[in-house]
Design an enzyme around this catalytic site. Structure first.
Site, PDB file in Angstrom:
ATOM      1  N   SER A 104     -43.332 -19.749  16.812  1.00 33.71           N
ATOM      2  CA  SER A 104     -43.477 -20.548  18.028  1.00 33.71           C
ATOM      3  C   SER A 104     -44.916 -20.659  18.521  1.00 33.71           C
ATOM      4  O   SER A 104     -45.234 -21.538  19.305  1.00 33.71           O
ATOM      5  CB  SER A 104     -42.610 -19.966  19.148  1.00 33.71           C
ATOM      6  OG  SER A 104     -42.909 -18.595  19.315  1.00 33.71           O
ATOM      7  N   ASP A 108     -45.225 -18.674  29.323  1.00 31.06           N
ATOM      8  CA  ASP A 108     -43.783 -18.523  29.563  1.00 31.06           C
ATOM      9  C   ASP A 108     -43.269 -17.117  29.289  1.00 31.06           C
ATOM     10  O   ASP A 108     -42.076 -16.915  29.156  1.00 31.06           O
ATOM     11  CB  ASP A 108     -43.014 -19.526  28.687  1.00 31.06           C
ATOM     12  CG  ASP A 108     -43.285 -19.296  27.203  1.00 31.06           C
ATOM     13  OD1 ASP A 108     -44.048 -18.361  26.867  1.00 31.06           O
ATOM     14  OD2 ASP A 108     -42.738 -20.044  26.373  1.00 31.06           O
ATOM     15  N   HIS A 163     -45.833 -16.761  25.223  1.00 34.44           N
ATOM     16  CA  HIS A 163     -46.840 -17.667  24.668  1.00 34.44           C
ATOM     17  C   HIS A 163     -47.961 -17.903  25.664  1.00 34.44           C
ATOM     18  O   HIS A 163     -47.767 -17.750  26.870  1.00 34.44           O
ATOM     19  CB  HIS A 163     -46.184 -18.994  24.287  1.00 34.44           C
ATOM     20  CG  HIS A 163     -44.969 -18.821  23.435  1.00 34.44           C
ATOM     21  ND1 HIS A 163     -43.689 -18.785  23.959  1.00 34.44           N
ATOM     22  CD2 HIS A 163     -44.837 -18.614  22.113  1.00 34.44           C
ATOM     23  CE1 HIS A 163     -42.827 -18.587  22.978  1.00 34.44           C
ATOM     24  NE2 HIS A 163     -43.484 -18.469  21.849  1.00 34.44           N
TER      25      HIS A 163
END
Ligand SMILES: *[C@@H]1O[C@H](CO)[C@@H](O)[C@H](O)[C@H]1NC(C)=O
Ligand SMILES: *[C@@H]1O[C@H](CO)[C@@H](O)[C@H](O)[C@H]1NC(C)=O
Length: 381
Positions: free
Chosen positions: A33, A338, A341
């Site tokens: 991610s 978040d 990240h």
């Protein structure tokens, strides 16, 4: 005299800019991610995952793109710094349409691990959010390669002028285990296997013809709002770093992974001396931000910008983009987007440091390894 030296500086700067933009002709990205710019979102049906909703993407794109970020990811910024377009996510490309992918493809998928699921089944660690492990991403790469290399299928030549960004990958191999209650001692034993998987992917890509790779290490896990929240109740005061408030033993795990990875990279460099393998030190570059957030313009170091409350504004059951989450007013004042990240603002500082050369080994800005055409090292002109 003054004017002359100015002109000299300007011409050196122009030469650097020119060589940077002429460096690579394409960029390929593998990872999780931290690098996924649309794959998990594209694979998800129905499109209900939280990174498919605002405020994700709000800062740069003005819309959600599948990135776990308010704006650009490190790989997006690396591409742009080399004068390349942001590589499109694999999931959206039409393989027959070479023009879309000639400048690169991003194979990274949020949630991806370096190791295959069999490794975790044995250890009774439950399935990840995606089965697109590093091995699967490599298979996709091999699938699109014939479309990239053209009718003569001279892939070696095509790949010689490409740049591969291998990772960051491996973070989820540790994350998922730790967050399922596996002990830190056991998780540490995964490191050689995780690094082994990264190493074999690098070797594969070099054997296909790639000569230029950036291999990032892990970020400091112990500074992420997700971990700080998960271990909030069980941590003792002396588990925390006094300067930063990060959890020391988690950062030690990141550092350990990074050390083993760098030793492995040295071995690969010896085996393939014609390849240039750049280690990107995300860990130490990010630690500058956590140590002196104000110096870099950050008002908040550890709390997430986008979350649903709690001591670090992170709640594992509410992702950024879910209806119960809210974004902060100004993401550029936060390091953490978040919980897991970084914000675009933090990503920019990291990329800047890589290009300045202090957190990349050998320095990113000095390398242009064009063996076939002989136009390498044009920065010396
Ligand atoms: C991954 O999972 C999806 C959905 O369960 C499945 O269709 C696909 O074949 C799997 N891919 C691999 C490489 O195992
Ligand atoms: C996290 O969010 C869920 C769902 O809204 C809520 O039930 C829970 O209490 C929250 N946890 C914390 C620690 O705030």
């Amino acid at each position: 005299m003054m004017i002359n030296s100015y002109l000299c500086v300007i011409s050196i700067l122009l030469a650097i800019a020119k060589s940077a933009s002429a460096c690579y002709t394409s960029i390929f990205s593998f990872g999780d991610s931290l690098s996924d710019n649309g794959n998990l979102l594209g694979f998800s049906s129905p499109k209900v995952i939280h990174q498919g909703r605002l405020p994700n993407g709000e800062t740069y794109f003005g819309r959600p793109t599948g990135r776990c970020c308010d704006g650009r990811l490190i790989v997006d910024l690396i591409a742009q710094n080399f004068g390349l377009p942001i590589p499109p996510p694999f999931v959206g490309i039409e393989k027959g349409n070479r023009r879309d992918i000639l400048a690169g493809v991003n194979f990274a998928v949020a949630g991806a691990k370096a190791l295959d699921s069999s490794f975790y089944e044995e250890k009774r660690i439950s399935e990840a959010v995606t089965n697109a492990t590093l091995r699967v991403q490599l298979r996709w790469f091999k699938e699109v390669l014939p479309f990239l290399c053209g009718p003569k299928a001279n892939c070696k030549e095509f790949l010689q002028s490409s740049l591969t960004v291998m990772g960051e990958i491996g973070g989820n191999d540790y994350n998922h285990a730790l967050l399922q209650g596996i002990s830190k001692e056991e998780v540490k034993t995964f490191v050689p296997s995780v690094v082994g998987a990264i190493s074999s992917a690098i070797t594969d890509i070099i054997q296909l013809g790639a000569l230029n790779l950036i291999v990032p290490g892990n970020l400091p896990f112990g500074c992420s709002a997700a971990y700080l929240t998960y271990y909030y109740k069980t941590s003792r005061p002396d588990d925390y770093d006094e300067d930063t408030g990060c959890i020391n033993w988690l950062n030690d795990l990141s550092k350990h992974h990074n050390e083993v990875l760098q030793i492995e990279l040295n071995g690969i460099r010896e085996l393939y001396p014609h390849a240039t393998i750049i280690y990107a030190d995300y860990y130490n570059s990010a630690m500058r931000l956590y140590r002196s957030p104000k110096e870099f313009g950050f008002a908040r170091a550890l709390s997430a910008c986008c979350g649903a409350g709690g001591p670090y504004n992170y709640n594992a059951s509410v992702g950024c983009g879910d209806s119960l989450s809210t974004g902060c007013d100004d993401p550029s004042l936060y390091i953490c987007w978040d919980g897991l990240h970084l914000t675009e603002a933090a990503n920019k500082w990291i990329v800047q440091s890589l290009f300045e050369g202090s957190y990349s080994t050998p320095p990113i800005n000095m390398i242009c390894n064009f063996v076939s055409t002989g136009i390498g090292h044009s920065y010396q002109d």
